[in-house]
Scaffold this active site. Structure first.
Site, PDB file in Angstrom:
ATOM      1  N   GLU A  33     -14.281 -19.745  -2.286  1.00 28.51           N
ATOM      2  CA  GLU A  33     -12.853 -19.273  -0.851  1.00 28.51           C
ATOM      3  C   GLU A  33     -13.789 -18.218  -0.623  1.00 28.51           C
ATOM      4  O   GLU A  33     -13.694 -17.247  -0.301  1.00 28.51           O
ATOM      5  CB  GLU A  33     -11.282 -19.477  -2.475  1.00 28.51           C
ATOM      6  N   LYS A 112      -6.213 -27.213  -0.264  1.00 30.11           N
ATOM      7  CA  LYS A 112      -5.334 -27.120  -1.434  1.00 30.11           C
ATOM      8  C   LYS A 112      -4.351 -27.326  -2.174  1.00 30.11           C
ATOM      9  O   LYS A 112      -3.326 -27.265  -0.949  1.00 30.11           O
ATOM     10  CB  LYS A 112      -5.529 -25.572  -1.697  1.00 30.11           C
ATOM     11  N   CYS A 154      -9.507 -22.935  -6.535  1.00 27.13           N
ATOM     12  CA  CYS A 154      -8.606 -22.058  -7.369  1.00 27.13           C
ATOM     13  C   CYS A 154      -7.664 -22.362  -7.459  1.00 27.13           C
ATOM     14  O   CYS A 154      -7.594 -22.462  -9.011  1.00 27.13           O
ATOM     15  CB  CYS A 154      -8.758 -20.878  -6.218  1.00 27.13           C
TER      16      CYS A 154
HETATM   17  O1  LIG Z   1      -4.220 -18.213 -10.590  1.00 27.20           O
HETATM   18  C1  LIG Z   1      -4.841 -16.989 -10.385  1.00 27.20           C
HETATM   19  O2  LIG Z   1      -4.923 -16.240 -11.528  1.00 27.20           O
HETATM   20  C2  LIG Z   1      -5.939 -16.854  -9.215  1.00 27.20           C
HETATM   21  C3  LIG Z   1      -5.788 -17.673  -8.123  1.00 27.20           C
HETATM   22  C4  LIG Z   1      -5.827 -17.529  -6.879  1.00 27.20           C
HETATM   23  O3  LIG Z   1      -6.666 -16.325  -6.640  1.00 27.20           O
HETATM   24  C5  LIG Z   1      -5.688 -18.385  -5.825  1.00 27.20           C
HETATM   25  O4  LIG Z   1      -5.536 -19.794  -5.820  1.00 27.20           O
HETATM   26  O5  LIG Z   1      -6.624 -17.617  -4.726  1.00 27.20           O
END
Ligand SMILES: O=C(O)CCC(=O)C(=O)O
Length: 280
Positions: A33, A112, A154
Site C-alpha cells: 500500500e 479502497k 488494507c
Molecule cells: O485496520 C488496521 O488496523 C490498519 C488499517 C490501515 O492501516 C489502512 O487501512 O491503511
C-alpha cells in the site's frame, strides 16, 4: 519495500525488486500500500496522480507508466500496491491499486472501499476520510492463465463480506496491499490474513511496506502468504524482504474436500453475500 519520500526513487526501487522477484520465477508480484509515497493524510494530495481518463499521460501518472513498463519487462502480473489518486472531475481523492498484465496492459483497478478511520485513545488515531473518498466497487480480476483474484486494500480486510464474495465468485487468491501499524499490526494483521484464508479456503497475500522508524507512520511490515488452511507459507519480518509462495488449485480442492464448509453452508438460514445463491 521501504517507502522514502522521493517518488522517483521509490519507483526505481520497485522496478529493481520486481525484476529480482521475476528472475527468481515469480509470475504474480505484489507491491505494498502507498508504495511510492509516505503513508498519511497529509501526503495524499501532494503525491496523488490522475488516472482518468485512461490511459493517463506520463505527466498525469508517472506510476501508471512505470508499472506498465515494469510488468512488461518482468513478464509478470503486477498488483501495484496502491497510490493516492485524484479524480479530475469530482476532485475526490482515492487510495487506488493498479493491476498490470505481463504485456504491460492495465487489467484492473481497486479504490479502497473501507476507509481507515480509527481512534484507539493513547495509541493511534487515523482518519483517511479527512482526505479520501471510498471506492464504490468490489474488485475481482481475471488472470487468464491462472484464474481470478480478489483485490482489496488494507482496512478492507476487516470486512469479511468482500473476501467471501470474491471467493464464492471463484477467486483462488485474495490480495491485500496494506500498511498496518504497531498497535493493530501485532493484534490483527496475521490473524485477519489467516481468517480470510480459513473462512474461504483460498490463498491470501498481504503486502506491507517495511518498517521505517524515521517515517511519520510506522508500518507493521510482516508481508505474508497464507494457504487455504491458514498456514503461513512465508512471512517477512519488519525489514524489506521479498516473500515467495507457490500456489496451486489442488491445495484449494483438497482443503475443501477435507473440511467441506463450501458445500455445507446454510443459505436457508442466512443469505449468501455473493448473490451466487447456491451451494457449490
Ligand atoms: O485496520 C488496521 O488496523 C490498519 C488499517 C490501515 O492501516 C489502512 O487501512 O491503511
Amino acid at each position: 519495500m521501504g517507502d522514502s519520500a522521493d517518488k522517483a526513487v521509490n519507483l526505481a526501487h520497485a522496478r529493481t525488486k520486481v525484476l529480482e522477484a521475476a528472475k527468481a520465477g515469480a509470475s504474480l508480484i505484489i507491491l505494498p500500500e502507498c508504495f511510492n509515497s509516505p503513508y498519511g493524510t497529509q501526503y495524499f494530495p501532494k503525491y496523488a496522480e490522475t488516472l482518468l481518463p485512461s490511459p493517463p499521460t506520463k505527466e498525469q501518472s508517472p506510476t501508471y507508466h512505470a508499472l506498465s513498463a515494469i510488468a512488461a519487462d518482468a513478464k509478470a502480473y503486477i498488483v501495484g500496491g496502491s497510490i493516492p489518486e485524484l479524480e479530475p472531475t469530482t476532485k475526490k481523492y482515492y487510495n487506488t491499486s493498479l493491476v498490470f498484465s505481463p504485456t504491460g496492459a492495465l487489467i484492473g483497478t481497486h479504490r479502497k472501499t473501507h476507509l481507515f478511520d480509527i481512534d484507539i485513545p493513547g495509541k493511534i488515531r487515523f482518519k483517511e476520510s479527512e482526505v479520501l473518498s471510498p471506492g464504490e466497487q468490489l474488485t475481482i480480476i481475471d488472470l487468464p492463465e491462472y484464474g481470478r483474484i480478489g483485490l482489496a486494500i488494507c482496512y478492507d480486510i476487516r470486512f469479511p463480506e468482500s473476501a467471501m464474495i470474491a471467493a464464492r465468485k471463484g477467486a483462488f487468491l485474495l490480495v491485500y496491499p496494506g500498511a498496518f501499524n504497531l498497535t493493530t499490526g501485532p493484534l490483527h494483521w496475521s490473524l485477519l490474513g489467516r481468517a480470510r484464508a480459513v473462512d474461504n479456503q483460498v490463498y491470501v497475500a498481504l503486502c506491507s511496506p517495511a518498517r521505517d522508524m524515521n517515517a511519520t507512520y510506522h508500518a507493521w511490515g510482516h508481508s505474508l502468504v497464507a494457504n487455504p488452511s491458514a498456514e503461513i507459507l512465508d512471512e517477512a519480518a519488519e525489514e524489506e524482504t521479498i516473500v515467495y509462495a507457490d500456489l496451486n488449485d489442488e491445495t484449494i480442492e483438497n482443503t475443501r474436500k477435507g473440511i467441506p464448509i463450501y458445500s455445507q453452508r446454510r443459505f436457508d438460514l442466512y443469505p449468501d453475500v455473493s448473490g451466487e445463491g447456491s451451494h457449490s
